[in-house]
Scaffold this motif. Structure first.
Motif, PDB file in Angstrom:
ATOM      1  N   GLN A  11      18.407  49.633  56.901  1.00 20.77           N
ATOM      2  CA  GLN A  11      18.364  50.696  55.883  1.00 20.77           C
ATOM      3  C   GLN A  11      17.173  50.547  54.937  1.00 20.77           C
ATOM      4  N   LYS A  12      16.640  49.335  54.871  1.00 17.47           N
ATOM      5  CA  LYS A  12      15.514  49.113  53.953  1.00 17.47           C
ATOM      6  C   LYS A  12      14.152  49.360  54.615  1.00 17.47           C
ATOM      7  N   TYR A  20      27.623  57.183  67.467  1.00 15.93           N
ATOM      8  CA  TYR A  20      26.553  56.902  68.427  1.00 15.93           C
ATOM      9  C   TYR A  20      26.664  55.547  69.119  1.00 15.93           C
ATOM     10  N   LEU A  36      15.619  59.730  67.995  1.00 19.24           N
ATOM     11  CA  LEU A  36      14.498  58.900  67.530  1.00 19.24           C
ATOM     12  C   LEU A  36      13.236  59.728  67.292  1.00 19.24           C
ATOM     13  N   ASP A  60      26.508  55.425  72.926  1.00 20.86           N
ATOM     14  CA  ASP A  60      25.254  55.919  73.508  1.00 20.86           C
ATOM     15  C   ASP A  60      24.084  54.979  73.266  1.00 20.86           C
ATOM     16  N   VAL A  61      24.084  54.358  72.095  1.00 22.80           N
ATOM     17  CA  VAL A  61      22.877  53.620  71.702  1.00 22.80           C
ATOM     18  C   VAL A  61      22.837  52.198  72.252  1.00 22.80           C
ATOM     19  N   GLU A 103      16.144  51.901  63.687  1.00 27.34           N
ATOM     20  CA  GLU A 103      16.854  53.182  63.688  1.00 27.34           C
ATOM     21  C   GLU A 103      18.077  53.093  64.598  1.00 27.34           C
ATOM     22  N   GLN A 104      17.883  52.425  65.749  1.00 26.00           N
ATOM     23  CA  GLN A 104      19.001  52.282  66.687  1.00 26.00           C
ATOM     24  C   GLN A 104      20.088  51.365  66.124  1.00 26.00           C
ATOM     25  N   TRP A 125       7.262  54.015  73.989  1.00 27.29           N
ATOM     26  CA  TRP A 125       8.415  54.824  73.573  1.00 27.29           C
ATOM     27  C   TRP A 125       8.853  54.434  72.164  1.00 27.29           C
ATOM     28  N   GLU A 126       9.244  55.403  71.392  1.00 24.92           N
ATOM     29  CA  GLU A 126       9.724  55.145  70.025  1.00 24.92           C
ATOM     30  C   GLU A 126      10.919  54.178  70.055  1.00 24.92           C
ATOM     31  N   SER A 127      11.678  54.166  71.144  1.00 21.11           N
ATOM     32  CA  SER A 127      12.840  53.270  71.227  1.00 21.11           C
ATOM     33  C   SER A 127      12.420  51.803  71.287  1.00 21.11           C
ATOM     34  N   THR A 177      14.293  49.025  48.795  1.00 25.64           N
ATOM     35  CA  THR A 177      14.606  50.415  48.489  1.00 25.64           C
ATOM     36  C   THR A 177      15.233  51.053  49.717  1.00 25.64           C
ATOM     37  N   MET A 198      22.201  53.508  64.119  1.00 25.05           N
ATOM     38  CA  MET A 198      23.079  54.310  64.989  1.00 25.05           C
ATOM     39  C   MET A 198      24.210  53.453  65.546  1.00 25.05           C
ATOM     40  N   GLU A 258      21.980  46.441  56.645  1.00 29.71           N
ATOM     41  CA  GLU A 258      21.329  46.473  55.324  1.00 29.71           C
ATOM     42  C   GLU A 258      19.802  46.421  55.495  1.00 29.71           C
ATOM     43  N   ARG A 260      10.380  49.838  64.361  1.00 30.60           N
ATOM     44  CA  ARG A 260      11.074  50.747  63.435  1.00 30.60           C
ATOM     45  C   ARG A 260      12.119  51.570  64.204  1.00 30.60           C
ATOM     46  N   GLY A 261      11.844  51.860  65.469  1.00 33.02           N
ATOM     47  CA  GLY A 261      12.791  52.595  66.320  1.00 33.02           C
ATOM     48  C   GLY A 261      14.008  51.732  66.628  1.00 33.02           C
TER      49      GLY A 261
END
Lengths: 391, 470
Positions: A16-17, A55, B28, A58-59, A45-46, A35-37, B324, A49, A13, A41-42
């Motif tokens: 997602q925000k 995923y 990513l 893999d993640v 994202e993971q 690295w973005e990972s 949001t 995933m 949750e 924020r990366g």
């Protein structure tokens, strides 16, 4: 009593925000790894995933690698414009890594040591007060004595020879101010800070319960700590895991000393001739919001020459030593620390003071690597220097 | 792994661990601030084949050598904080992440300039400058994540641009690695204006020399207007006061700010003005002039207590997106004379359910950021429909003599509207001369052809789709 699971947040949750603004690029380890990972924020994202079956497999490696490259300095949460509780997310991912058997062997070794010996060094309980002998202090009349105030010494100051000066100074300050205090001696267990930061709430809770029971036995009303990690545990984590039962007032050494100076219980007599700067420990300033008491004390030294670091208070740079990174990636600690040491150099200070043994230790290493003639001290050591009558 | 074995081994050999092509890394690097609905994959291959983390300028030269040999698109990426798709692959390729490039900072107090490497984040640069008594002249509202290089590549603007101009006015010289692998420095106006807004399609900007100013304190005032029409009159009247920055919000945005903070601002068109003041008398004179100007031009002066600490919010627009899960935004630049009509158009188009914020970027132009938010995640189809709605309203800005903030991927094809036909021809000629194999960030600036229907360009497809769906 509340159980540790109440600390849990819905990490999907939260992920997602995230609005992906990238402000969390202030992350000190991301600034080195790039690295973005490794970008907070990366990592979120993971997390998304990870919850997508497509995923998950893999993640997981990438996610767990990234999460253990974090110093838990809370700079990301501090700057997050949508106020996401990121530190809780990172803790929970670490917990998930533990459940999946993805902790590194070094990390597991620390975990086992704390579990078995109740300190991060794996040393016997009986050695907890060896530092006192080393410093020529007789604590026999203070150990496990009923008193309203307890000085919680912490693993670093108790077992690490180079940090013994911190415990020695604090004891001398408390004695000088005639504070009626006690120490837990061999019944002092690790506060649980490294375990909590690793996400190990089950073991952490047992440590918390033990310390709480020991403190209650001695009738302690107030606990004072010189260590930012211990202070954070008592101030933030214990009330959550022990619930309303935790009724002990928690103060950091700097808060108590500032009060003692104001009440003239101790006098800061000696001038500190060298120029001073102060490094806010992440766990004090961002985790607990404590930034003014240490400054207030420093400004009370007679004729003090003081300069703030360019990044100070909530924006303080991390030394790199937190979040168990010293165990997971010592090279990265040194890289992160370089930026802080450069800021210290910029102030042209002769002494850098902090309120966290881990910061002191890490900065000492950085100063040594750069061959700078800067003294790195804990605030209590400086107070002791100013307080003692020169012979 | 999607690169051909030969190309992949070339990248691996050249960059070792600084080249990665795992599925997760590729995912990513497949988005910027806007998460693309999966339906866009029909037209955009936004998942790269691999990513190279650049550590030094020679790495970029090496990337271009391999990319030219193997005909692989090279997509530069810095902060990834824009929503125009400038750093997204259009037809796969290798993303080069410049954030690892060695940071340089060299200030020249005599020339009032600073030379910095392109991944320098604005907030870090501002802090380094402040430590020496200087300040950036203008900067974007994404101060804490936007990079100098990315800002210039988008021909960015922002706070302070009203007085000092946007990125093109600030940047005096750039160092670029051309797609041919040559490293060149440009300081002439013609070349600088070609590279500003080129989205990294002409080469990779590695270093920039930009103007700085002395760090002068700012003073703030605020006022409100009852209508967009009055707002425009008011904004024009403020031009004579040598203002540093003018920041505007529509009533909906003010209401949102009130609901997410302790403010109790009047829900009208709000204007927050800042001016550099060196001494007390200058501040008093500013206050007097401001009050008189506002009174004479249909505005209502807002008591200072209403706007206490509001200046801190100038970098926190997205904080209004708290709780949001879905949001979309557009950013357009519009002549001040037409801005009231366009603001009304946007508000009507979204049934007055749209947040609008604006920054004056010159005495004649207003940059408008508008966004909608949804509490919950919405389906891919709904997101795509909303995207098309945004595209439709953005497309209409041209009718008001305005243009999208930048081209990027989604507004490729609008270069002519931003810079004029003559510059478009110069751009095309230069691009052809330095990037004959079209490997440098393809799909940006000039609208690309669709992979599923090569007879049609992306711009045409989006226009059609926005008319039908939006």
């Amino acid at each position: 009593m509340n159980s540790a699971h109440l600390l849990k947040v819905d990490i999907l949750e939260i992920a997602q925000k995230c609005v992906y603004c990238g402000y969390c690029s202030v992350c000190p380890t991301f600034k080195e790894l790039n690295w973005e990972s490794n970008h907070p924020r990366g990592i979120l994202e993971q997390v998304k995933m990870y919850f997508n079956e497509k995923y998950t497999k893999d993640v997981s490696k990438s996610l767990f690698d990234a999460i253990f490259s974090c110093t838990m300095c809370k700079a990301c949460e501090n700057i997050c414009i949508v106020d996401l509780p990121l530190l809780q997310v990172w803790e929970q991912i670490r917990q998930e890594a533990f459940r999946r058997g993805r902790w590194s062997s070094d990390l597991l070794s620390i975990y086992d040591k704390v579990k078995a010996t109740h300190n991060i060094f794996g040393l016997p309980h009986n050695d907890r007060l060896d530092w006192a002998e080393l410093c020529g202090i007789n604590l026999s009349r203070r150990i496990k004595r009923k008193a309203p105030v307890a000085f919680f010494i912490g693993c670093q100051a108790s077992y690490s020879g180079k940090m013994a000066g911190i415990a020695e100074s604090m004891v001398k300050i408390l004695r000088k101010a005639r504070v009626n205090f006690t120490v837990l001696g061999d019944e002092e267990w690790c506060c649980g800070a490294p375990i909590f930061l690793g996400g190990g709430y089950t073991v952490g809770t047992s440590l918390a319960k033990h310390n709480y029971e020991e403190l209650k036995k001695l009738g302690v009303k107030k606990i004072v700590s010189t260590c930012a990690g211990c202070y954070r545990s008592f101030k933030i984590v214990y009330p959550k895991i022990l619930g309303d039962d935790w009724d002990i007032e928690v103060v950091h050494a700097s808060e108590l000393i500032d009060e003692l100076v104001d009440k003239k219980k101790i006098k800061l007599l000696n001038t500190i001739d060298e120029k001073i700067t102060y490094k806010d420990p992440c766990e004090l300033v961002r985790h607990c919001g404590l930034s003014e008491a240490p400054r207030s004390i420093i400004k009370k030294f007679p004729n003090v020459r003081y300069e703030e670091l360019p990044s100070n208070r909530e924006e303080a740079l991390c030394c790199g030593g937190g979040g168990l990174l010293k165990i997971n990636n010592p090279k990265l600690v040194s890289e992160v620390n370089t930026k802080l040491v450069s800021e210290i150099e910029y102030t042209e200070a002769d002494i850098v003071v902090s309120c966290c043994p881990l910061c002191v230790d890490t900065i000492q290493q950085g100063v040594k690597e750069k061959k700078l003639g800067i003294k790195v001290l804990d605030l209590v050591e400086l107070v002791k220097m100013s307080m003692e009558v020169k012979k | 792994m999607t690169l051909k074995t030969r190309a992949r081994s070339k990248f691996s050999r050249a960059f070792g661990n600084n080249f990665q092509d795992t599925l997760i890394i590729r995912l990513l690097y497949s988005r910027d601030i806007v998460a693309l609905p999966s339906i866009t994959k029909l037209v955009v291959s936004n998942i790269p084949d691999g990513v190279v983390l650049i550590k030094e300028i020679d790495d970029i030269v090496k990337v271009f050598q391999i990319a030219n040999d193997e005909k692989i698109p090279v997509i530069p990426r810095l902060g990834g904080t824009s929503g125009f798709g400038g750093c997204l692959p259009y037809k796969k390729g290798v993303v080069i992440d410049l954030k690892g490039l060695k940071q340089e900072f060299l200030i020249d107090p005599g020339d009032l300039s600073v030379t910095v490497s392109s991944p320098y984040v604005f907030s870090d640069l501002q802090r380094s400058l402040n430590m020496q008594g200087f300040s950036l002249c203008s900067y974007p509202s994404s101060l804490y994540s936007g990079t100098i290089g990315g800002w210039f590549a988008q021909d960015g603007s922002g706070i302070g641009a009203l007085k000092y101009g946007g990125s093109l006015d600030q940047v005096k010289e750039i160092e670029v690695v051309l797609p041919t692998g040559e490293i060149k420095n440009f300081s002439d106006e013609d070349k600088l204006s070609l590279f500003a807004g080129s989205q990294g399609t002409l080469g990779i900007i590695t270093k920039l020399k930009l103007s700085v100013k002395f760090n002068t304190p700012l003073s703030y005032k605020a006022c409100t207007y009852d209508s967009a029409k009055d707002l425009v009159v008011g904004l024009k009247s403020l031009n004579n006061l040598d203002i540093f920055s003018i920041w505007v919000m529509n009533p909906k945005q003010v209401a949102l700010l009130n609901s997410t903070s302790d403010y109790a601002l009047p829900e009208r068109y709000l204007v927050i003005v800042s001016k550099e003041v060196n001494y007390k008398e200058e501040e008093s004179e500013f206050y007097a002039n401001f009050n008189q100007t506002i009174r004479e031009n249909k505005g209502q002066i807002l008591d200072d207590r209403y706007i206490k600490d509001i200046w801190k919010h100038r970098f926190r627009t997205f904080s209004l997106l708290k709780n949001t899960k879905t949001f979309l935004f557009g950013e357009a630049i519009i002549p001040i004379d037409k801005s009231d009509q366009y603001i009304k158009k946007i508000e009507t188009f979204f049934n007055n359910q749209i947040q609008i914020e604006g920054t004056m970027i010159s005495p004649e132009k207003l940059s408008l950021l508008y966004f909608v938010k949804e509490k919950d995640e919405i389906s891919d189809i709904k997101t795509a429909m909303l995207f098309m709605k945004f595209y439709k309203i953005m497309k209409k800005v041209v009718k008001y003599k305005g243009h999208p903030y930048t081209t990027g991927l989604w507004f490729s094809g609008y270069y002519k509207h931003i810079y004029g036909n003559e510059q478009l021809l110069s751009y095309k000629a230069y691009k052809k001369s330095i990037d004959p194999k079209k490997i440098c960030n393809p799909g940006k600036v000039i609208s690309p052809r669709l992979k599923i229907f090569p007879l049609m360009k992306l711009k045409t497809a989006l226009k059609l789709a926005s008319e039908v769906i939006g």
